[in-house]
Design a protein around this motif. Structure first.
Motif, PDB file in Angstrom:
ATOM      1  N   ARG A  89      -4.023  -9.224 -10.635  1.00  0.00           N
ATOM      2  CA  ARG A  89      -4.616  -9.474  -9.316  1.00  0.00           C
ATOM      3  C   ARG A  89      -3.620  -9.088  -8.227  1.00  0.00           C
ATOM      4  O   ARG A  89      -2.501  -9.608  -8.192  1.00  0.00           O
ATOM      5  N   ILE A  90      -4.055  -8.173  -7.374  1.00  0.00           N
ATOM      6  CA  ILE A  90      -3.242  -7.719  -6.242  1.00  0.00           C
ATOM      7  C   ILE A  90      -3.945  -8.180  -4.972  1.00  0.00           C
ATOM      8  O   ILE A  90      -5.087  -7.802  -4.716  1.00  0.00           O
ATOM      9  N   ARG A  91      -3.253  -9.000  -4.184  1.00  0.00           N
ATOM     10  CA  ARG A  91      -3.871  -9.566  -2.988  1.00  0.00           C
ATOM     11  C   ARG A  91      -3.062  -9.193  -1.748  1.00  0.00           C
ATOM     12  O   ARG A  91      -1.880  -9.529  -1.656  1.00  0.00           O
ATOM     13  N   LEU A  92      -3.691  -8.490  -0.822  1.00  0.00           N
ATOM     14  CA  LEU A  92      -3.059  -8.207   0.463  1.00  0.00           C
ATOM     15  C   LEU A  92      -2.876  -9.524   1.186  1.00  0.00           C
ATOM     16  O   LEU A  92      -3.813 -10.319   1.298  1.00  0.00           O
ATOM     17  N   ASN A  93      -1.673  -9.768   1.728  1.00  0.00           N
ATOM     18  CA  ASN A  93      -1.366 -11.111   2.200  1.00  0.00           C
ATOM     19  C   ASN A  93      -0.743 -11.125   3.597  1.00  0.00           C
ATOM     20  O   ASN A  93       0.320 -11.684   3.823  1.00  0.00           O
TER      21      ASN A  93
ATOM     22  N   GLY B 221      -3.610  -5.974   8.135  1.00  0.00           N
ATOM     23  CA  GLY B 221      -3.289  -4.670   8.696  1.00  0.00           C
ATOM     24  C   GLY B 221      -2.097  -4.065   7.973  1.00  0.00           C
ATOM     25  O   GLY B 221      -1.141  -4.754   7.622  1.00  0.00           O
ATOM     26  N   LEU B 222      -2.167  -2.765   7.753  1.00  0.00           N
ATOM     27  CA  LEU B 222      -1.155  -2.086   6.949  1.00  0.00           C
ATOM     28  C   LEU B 222       0.032  -1.671   7.810  1.00  0.00           C
ATOM     29  O   LEU B 222      -0.114  -0.920   8.770  1.00  0.00           O
TER      30      LEU B 222
ATOM     31  N   LEU C 124       2.583  -3.112  -1.676  1.00  0.00           N
ATOM     32  CA  LEU C 124       1.377  -2.717  -2.404  1.00  0.00           C
ATOM     33  C   LEU C 124       1.728  -1.721  -3.502  1.00  0.00           C
ATOM     34  O   LEU C 124       1.258  -1.830  -4.639  1.00  0.00           O
ATOM     35  N   ASN C 125       2.566  -0.747  -3.160  1.00  0.00           N
ATOM     36  CA  ASN C 125       2.970   0.237  -4.162  1.00  0.00           C
ATOM     37  C   ASN C 125       3.721  -0.439  -5.311  1.00  0.00           C
ATOM     38  O   ASN C 125       3.490  -0.125  -6.481  1.00  0.00           O
ATOM     39  N   ASP C 126       4.593  -1.390  -4.983  1.00  0.00           N
ATOM     40  CA  ASP C 126       5.323  -2.114  -6.026  1.00  0.00           C
ATOM     41  C   ASP C 126       4.356  -2.849  -6.955  1.00  0.00           C
ATOM     42  O   ASP C 126       4.549  -2.866  -8.181  1.00  0.00           O
TER      43      ASP C 126
ATOM     44  N   ILE D 220       1.360   7.226  -1.870  1.00  0.00           N
ATOM     45  CA  ILE D 220       1.844   6.852  -3.195  1.00  0.00           C
ATOM     46  C   ILE D 220       0.974   5.750  -3.791  1.00  0.00           C
ATOM     47  O   ILE D 220       0.588   5.811  -4.969  1.00  0.00           O
ATOM     48  N   ALA D 221       0.643   4.735  -2.969  1.00  0.00           N
ATOM     49  CA  ALA D 221      -0.165   3.627  -3.472  1.00  0.00           C
ATOM     50  C   ALA D 221      -1.570   4.093  -3.849  1.00  0.00           C
ATOM     51  O   ALA D 221      -2.119   3.682  -4.885  1.00  0.00           O
ATOM     52  N   THR D 222      -2.165   4.964  -3.023  1.00  0.00           N
ATOM     53  CA  THR D 222      -3.502   5.473  -3.319  1.00  0.00           C
ATOM     54  C   THR D 222      -3.496   6.289  -4.604  1.00  0.00           C
ATOM     55  O   THR D 222      -4.363   6.104  -5.478  1.00  0.00           O
ATOM     56  N   ALA D 223      -2.542   7.200  -4.733  1.00  0.00           N
ATOM     57  CA  ALA D 223      -2.454   8.018  -5.944  1.00  0.00           C
ATOM     58  C   ALA D 223      -2.224   7.140  -7.167  1.00  0.00           C
ATOM     59  O   ALA D 223      -2.787   7.397  -8.239  1.00  0.00           O
TER      60      ALA D 223
END
Length: 262
Positions: free
Chosen positions: A15-19, A26-27, A35-37, A89-92
């Motif tokens: 589970r990856i949660r934007l926090n 917001g990025l 996120l990439n990590d 990088i994160a998208t790829a």
């Protein structure tokens, strides 16, 4: 301060949660690095069968952090070069994950970040009150996060151009009708629906799932990763224009922007 991205694994589900709930997730550079990590951590754990991506707080992801962007002034192009590099990088990495990515959308999924993450996911479940839109052009930017390619692959070229140029705000049901979202559930049912779907996917043979995901993405999106660099170049270039600064200011000040073409 809590981490900008939370990561945990249980029963084969990562589970990856934007926090950054206070900023509608917001990025910024810090979040995108984290996120990439997290995605790389999921890559490195052989027991992960499914990845669930979600956002803390009232929104999934409102896209780029416009307040951070606006604060950079003339340094914005350099900042965005770094931010978009991490987003690339994160998208790829999401696209290359062997495990399927199930994204849970509530509130807003907006901008190259929010909409781009949705488009880079394998299955998307949204609450009935969720809203999705691009928004890049309206602030003098261009779409990123791979969405200039993935969105067209998902909804078709003409519909993608309509969404990216005119920036309509789509309801969850409208997004489902054009194939941008797989399922729409009532607002209080998102977690249960995603958990049930993740459990079903985790029970499938992982090698067959990974092979199927790779065949599909390689077949319809062979140029996605190649286009990520061009997206980043264009976004960085546009961010140095007066129109981009005006667009960001207008969003923050809640007014209609006045673009001059400079």
């Amino acid at each position: 301060m809590s981490a900008p991205v939370l990561y945990d694994v249980a029963d084969g589900v990562a589970r990856i949660r934007l926090n950054r709930p206070e900023a509608s997730n917001g990025l910024d550079v810090e979040l995108l690095r984290a996120l990439n990590d997290a995605v790389l951590a999921a890559h490195g754990e052989p027991g992960v069968r499914v990845v669930v991506l979600s956002g803390e707080g009232p929104n999934f992801c409102a896209g780029g952090d416009v307040k951070t962007f606006a604060s950079k002034g003339e340094e914005l192009p350099a900042y965005l070069r770094e931010a978009t590099a991490w987003l690339q990088i994160a998208t790829a990495s999401l696209l290359r994950l062997k495990a399927p990515v199930v994204t849970a959308v509530h509130g807003f999924a907006a901008g190259g970040g929010g909409l781009g993450l949705v488009c880079a996911s394998d299955i998307v479940v949204a609450t009935r009150s969720a809203r999705l839109f691009s928004g890049a052009v309206r602030v003098g930017m261009a779409p990123d996060g791979g969405s200039s390619v993935t969105l067209a692959q998902i909804v078709g070229v003409r519909k993608a151009l309509e969404l990216l140029l005119l920036n309509p705000t789509l309801s969850a049901e409208e997004a489902r009708e054009i194939g941008l979202v797989n399922r729409v559930v009532e607002d209080g049912e998102l977690a249960d629906a995603v958990d049930e779907l993740a459990a079903r996917l985790a029970a499938l043979p992982p090698l067959a799932v990974a092979a199927t995901k790779r065949l599909v993405w390689d077949g319809v999106g062979a140029s996605i990763e190649a286009r990520l660099g061009e997206e980043a170049r264009v976004v960085s270039e546009l961010s140095g224009t007066a129109d981009a600064r005006e667009g960001l200011a207008a969003v923050i000040e809640r007014r209609r922007p006045e673009f001059t073409g400079s």
